[in-house]
Design an enzyme around this catalytic site. Structure first.
Site, PDB file in Angstrom:
ATOM      1  N   ASN A 160      -5.732  12.021   0.649  1.00 31.09           N
ATOM      2  CA  ASN A 160      -4.767  11.207   1.378  1.00 31.09           C
ATOM      3  C   ASN A 160      -5.558  10.386   2.394  1.00 31.09           C
ATOM      4  O   ASN A 160      -6.774  10.508   2.505  1.00 31.09           O
ATOM      5  CB  ASN A 160      -3.704  12.096   2.052  1.00 31.09           C
ATOM      6  N   GLN A 190      -1.782   1.905   9.954  1.00 28.85           N
ATOM      7  CA  GLN A 190      -0.500   2.053   9.270  1.00 28.85           C
ATOM      8  C   GLN A 190       0.525   2.821  10.100  1.00 28.85           C
ATOM      9  O   GLN A 190       1.730   2.588   9.992  1.00 28.85           O
ATOM     10  CB  GLN A 190      -0.683   2.796   7.929  1.00 28.85           C
ATOM     11  N   ARG A 237       0.872  -1.181   0.000  1.00 28.72           N
ATOM     12  CA  ARG A 237       0.000   0.000   0.000  1.00 28.72           C
ATOM     13  C   ARG A 237       0.906   1.228   0.000  1.00 28.72           C
ATOM     14  O   ARG A 237       2.130   1.121   0.150  1.00 28.72           O
ATOM     15  CB  ARG A 237      -1.026   0.006   1.136  1.00 28.72           C
ATOM     16  N   GLY A 238       0.270   2.402  -0.137  1.00 29.55           N
ATOM     17  CA  GLY A 238       1.035   3.635  -0.281  1.00 29.55           C
ATOM     18  C   GLY A 238       1.102   3.948  -1.757  1.00 29.55           C
ATOM     19  O   GLY A 238       1.518   3.113  -2.563  1.00 29.55           O
ATOM     20  N   ALA A 239       0.695   5.170  -2.123  1.00 31.85           N
ATOM     21  CA  ALA A 239       0.526   5.501  -3.538  1.00 31.85           C
ATOM     22  C   ALA A 239       1.762   5.183  -4.389  1.00 31.85           C
ATOM     23  O   ALA A 239       1.649   4.502  -5.416  1.00 31.85           O
ATOM     24  CB  ALA A 239       0.095   6.965  -3.678  1.00 31.85           C
ATOM     25  N   ASP A 290      -2.296  10.666  -2.014  1.00 27.33           N
ATOM     26  CA  ASP A 290      -2.713   9.641  -2.979  1.00 27.33           C
ATOM     27  C   ASP A 290      -3.123  10.239  -4.312  1.00 27.33           C
ATOM     28  O   ASP A 290      -3.071   9.564  -5.354  1.00 27.33           O
ATOM     29  CB  ASP A 290      -3.847   8.797  -2.403  1.00 27.33           C
TER      30      ASP A 290
END
Lengths: 343, 343
Positions: A243, A192, A45-47, A233
């Site tokens: 985000n 997260q 995950r994480g853009a 994001d």
């Protein structure tokens, strides 16, 4: 340094972010479908990391498809990966880049084509690390020495190919000799912050204090926090920023307490096709993420839940946007457009 | 209706709020020390319920002490109960009330004294329910019909002898025929919203949607929320309000989005000895509440944690304070003082 996602002869290897920090496990995706599943279930995950994974997923799809079927299969590969998560624009950016490559290779021999896809995926990966280092360089001067930085979610090495965006800025400030303490919002429901940001910073020896999301306002009011730095994001033309859910609240609380609020993101997070943030699609995730924590129920059975995974922070709350091209300031329509044009 | 705390021949019976909603268990406190433990470990919580429990705890202490030792023991009973939790002023209010009773009974025969303490504890209990009903009556007209109400933590029947303060206002609005939907913040770390508010409202058939704390801003921005109603643990002379951690953030986000923010609390929550909220003592609770959820670790071992249990909302964010005497509006120095004088 933690390896979030990596191209190997066996396939795309990812650290399983659903299991951190309790166990450090690696998952090998041998097909593009497995990469898509890993993105959907937030193994990765994480853009920026999603973008890198998608590029590698497309390359994997090209490798696993017999040359004579590639023309028919290629759109399906791209579509499968694109339909995993709707908000982070880096996903679509990476897939578009692979589509452009495919178009440019029309008629090439299969071996040449396969090699080109693998090289492009590796280039996306390596560029991402270099971009994060550049974001860190540009952002480090904004971090006050001897104060705390508040961050939300994980915009660190685990959200990128390495080094991180928001945490990259913090790392660069520490490398430049500044004393920095981090407040990490735990970031419900997926935690997260508690699971990933704390873990990452501990490994680097950067002091970090974990707080629940609802404590951020209290500490912003306390005067101990010198600035807020978060990732993104998707950023619209006017600087409105999607985000992780809760980012909007932190931004409002930062402005209310005269604390600068910075967004750190690569230019690939810009979506100049959107005039403002109102039309950024916001993913709604499963209720179980809210009603259960690691499988343990925290609410009565049958509880109705809302679970938007992101929110949109209007650009009037954003002090600056830190990119690899430099620090964009308002009016963002001009500063972001210039960076996107490569100026 | 749920019985939060109840005087019985066996002792003070409490529903165990650390176990809800997974199991409905009752705990019987047979000594004042057990009542003190129950308050400290949050078997019972919520400012008014703590006040009622403390009054019952003092009565229990009087019953369990041989008459010839009561003069020596009484201060210890009060001190033990007073040292359980620092923020909710209702605790100290209830103990003061029992101390005044003791002073007024000086020289009474033991049987008369014991009976008077039990009666006073029952009076505190019954008054609390009546007060909550009155808060509900005064507050119901403020609740918009056909919109959502956001609440934080649990200021319901479980936080009081019954009916609730913030949830009492919502109950009264529903009883008055209004259509009300509730957004309940889960309220980390102790999850009073997810565990208690959702459970209570489900039992009453009032529609409720659970959200994580960091979603409150997103939904306040959405225009779906007609007002915010929360409880209070201590209100200073100027209206500054200590309440569960995260309340300040909700108040700021409400004002930013032009949503009225109401505090519902009995007059016993006022602390007119404090000019403003800056001097309200804020309890710091154990790190384990943040790093673990129902015993499951959610952060790496050795994580540094901050865990302030309350924050202070400056009165400029508070639209009105709903008490059993009526609705106090700014300037609170005048309106609250008048209610405290019994006007």
């Amino acid at each position: 340094m933690v390896e979030t996602v990596k191209w190997t002869p066996d396939g795309v290897v990812m650290i399983d972010q659903t299991k951190l920090p309790r166990t450090v496990e690696f998952v090998t995706c041998r097909t593009y479908q497995e990469v898509a599943d890993a993105i959907r279930t937030m193994v990765v995950r994480g853009a920026p990391a999603i973008g890198v994974s998608a590029a590698m997923g497309v390359a994997l799809g090209v490798l696993q498809t017999p040359p004579e079927r590639l023309a028919a299969e290629f759109p399906r590969i791209c579509e499968t990966l694109a339909s995993t998560r709707p908000t982070a624009v880096n996903l679509f950016w990476a897939i578009s880049r692979m589509k452009r490559l495919y178009a440019s290779l029309d008629g090439s021999p299969p071996e040449r084509l396969r090699q080109a896809f693998v090289e492009e995926a590796l280039r996306v990966y390596e560029e991402d690390i270099a971009i994060n280092r550049a974001i860190g360089r540009h952002g480090a001067p904004l971090v006050p020495d001897g104060k705390s930085v508040l961050t939300h979610c994980n915009a660190g090495a685990l959200a990128t190919a390495g080094y991180g965006t928001a945490l990259g800025v913090i790392r660069a400030a520490v490398e430049a000799g500044k004393k920095v303490h981090v407040f990490a919002d735990e970031t419900r429901p997926f935690l997260q912050g508690a699971r990933l940001t704390v873990w990452e910073l501990q490994q680097d020896g950067i002091p970090v204090t974990l707080i629940t999301d609802n404590m951020a306002g209290h500490f912003l009011k306390s005067g101990r926090i010198g600035c807020v730095i978060v990732g993104a994001d998707r950023i619209a033309r006017n600087g409105d920023t999607a985000n992780k859910i809760g980012t909007y609240s932190v931004a409002v609380l930062a402005r209310e307490n005269n604390v600068p609020f910075y967004v750190a993101a690569p230019v690939s997070t810009l979506d100049l096709s959107l005039e403002s943030g109102g039309r950024i699609p916001i993913e709604e995730r499963a209720a179980g993420e809210v009603t259960h924590v690691f499988g343990v129920p925290v609410a009565p059975e049958g509880t109705a839940v809302a679970n938007p995974a992101f929110d949109v922070t209007p650009s009037r709350y954003v002090t600056a946007i830190i990119t690899e091209k430099g620090v964009a300031r308002p009016p963002y329509e001009e500063s972001l457009a210039a960076f996107a044009r490569g100026e």
